[in-house]
Design an enzyme around this catalytic site. Structure first.
Site, PDB file in Angstrom:
ATOM      1  N   SER A 129      18.080  34.982   8.321  1.00  9.94           N
ATOM      2  CA  SER A 129      16.721  35.489   8.071  1.00  9.94           C
ATOM      3  C   SER A 129      15.773  34.328   7.793  1.00  9.94           C
ATOM      4  CB  SER A 129      16.721  36.414   6.852  1.00  9.94           C
ATOM      5  OG  SER A 129      15.400  36.784   6.513  1.00  9.94           O
ATOM      6  N   TYR A 142      18.974  37.202  -2.328  1.00 13.63           N
ATOM      7  CA  TYR A 142      18.888  37.465  -0.879  1.00 13.63           C
ATOM      8  C   TYR A 142      18.543  36.160  -0.163  1.00 13.63           C
ATOM      9  CZ  TYR A 142      17.641  39.558   3.609  1.00 13.63           C
ATOM     10  OH  TYR A 142      17.596  39.868   4.956  1.00 13.63           O
TER      11      TYR A 142
END
Ligand SMILES: NC(=O)c1ccc[n+]([C@@H]2O[C@H](COP(=O)([O-])OP(=O)(O)OC[C@H]3O[C@@H](n4cnc5c(N)ncnc54)[C@H](OP(=O)(O)O)[C@@H]3O)[C@@H](O)[C@H]2O)c1
Length: 233
Positions: A129, A142
């Site tokens: 990501s 995250y």
């Protein structure tokens, strides 16, 4: 395809099956996998599995390669992003992101790396990501899990490239999936994200899915830490 029951993984599985590729569809929600099989009965083989059960992975990996009659490509798209508040330091919410985004990825991709190294070909793709490019105030764990993915994949690439194995890290930005359904922002349609991901299979490296992100995240990655902190993003 690990993480085939929804979002980017499901869409990649569908596009591969539509192109005639036989796909092992792995995820927890068996009914979603059966639905997918219903759409492509000859191409999709469901394998319900929770990636946090890492003990199951070596046997399951072997069963999949046998049922497919070989393996050319693995895509690890399983991922979770807990809903973490700006002032929350909550280990119970943080650890599942490590278990799925990091530990599950290692356990599945190590199996693939081992096999592909032995046979001298294959493609390994992991969905990272843009969120892994910096440590941000909103999602410390995250962010760190995706940063881990980028580094781990770079190391696999460096180990395996000369042996003919291609290792690809995909860094999507906001994409229209269940994970981000609560976020009100501009998102890339999941069909587009999957198509762009599949176009990158076989290319060794780290890839953003939009040219804008490539430029923006070059700047963001190189922004001095002190100034980045002041932005509080
Ligand atoms: N959407 C975005 O904006 C965006 C942006 C950048 C990166 N990403 C990354 O893209 C990847 C795919 O996410 P998505 O957006 O497509 O989200 P999604 O629609 O929520 O899909 C997540 C997938 O992960 C699987 N998964 C979660 N926990 C699992 C577990 N314990 N065992 C096995 N599979 C598990 C889910 O299957 P089950 O629940 O059925 O197990 C599902 O198939 C993730 O790594 C995510 O971090 C997403």
């Amino acid at each position: 395809m690990v993480g085939a029951s929804s979002g980017i993984g499901r869409e990649c599985a569908k596009q591969l099956a539509a192109a005639g590729v036989k796909v092992a569809a792995v995820a927890r929600r068996a009914e979603r996998l059966d639905q997918l099989k219903g759409e492509f009965p000859d191409k999709i083989i469901p394998f319900p599995h929770d990636v946090t059960n890492t003990d199951e992975i070596p046997d399951l990996f072997m069963r999949i390669t046998q049922e497919l009659g070989g393996l050319d490509l693995i895509i690890y798209a399983s991922g979770v992003m807990s809903d973490v508040g700006r002032h929350e330091f909550n280990t119970a919410k943080d650890l599942p992101m490590i278990e799925v985004n990091v530990t599950g990825a290692i356990a599945w991709l190590n199996e693939a790396a081992h096999r592909f190294e032995r046979v001298g070909h294959g493609s390994i793709v992991c969905i990272g990501s843009v969120a892994g490019d910096r440590g941000r105030v909103g999602q410390p764990v995250y962010n760190a899990s995706k940063s881990f993915v980028a580094t781990y994949m770079e190391a696999l690439r460096n180990r395996l490239h000369r042996l003919g194995v291609r290792v690809t890290t995909i860094k999507p930005g906001p994409t229209e999936t269940e994970m981000t359904s609560h976020l009100h922002m501009k998102k890339m349609p999941v069909e587009v994200a999957a198509r762009k991901t599949l176009q990158l299979v076989g290319r060794s490296g780290e890839f953003y899915l939009s040219p804008m992100h490539k430029i923006a995240f070059f700047v963001i990655r190189n922004f001095p830490s002190l100034l980045f902190r002041r932005l509080s993003v």
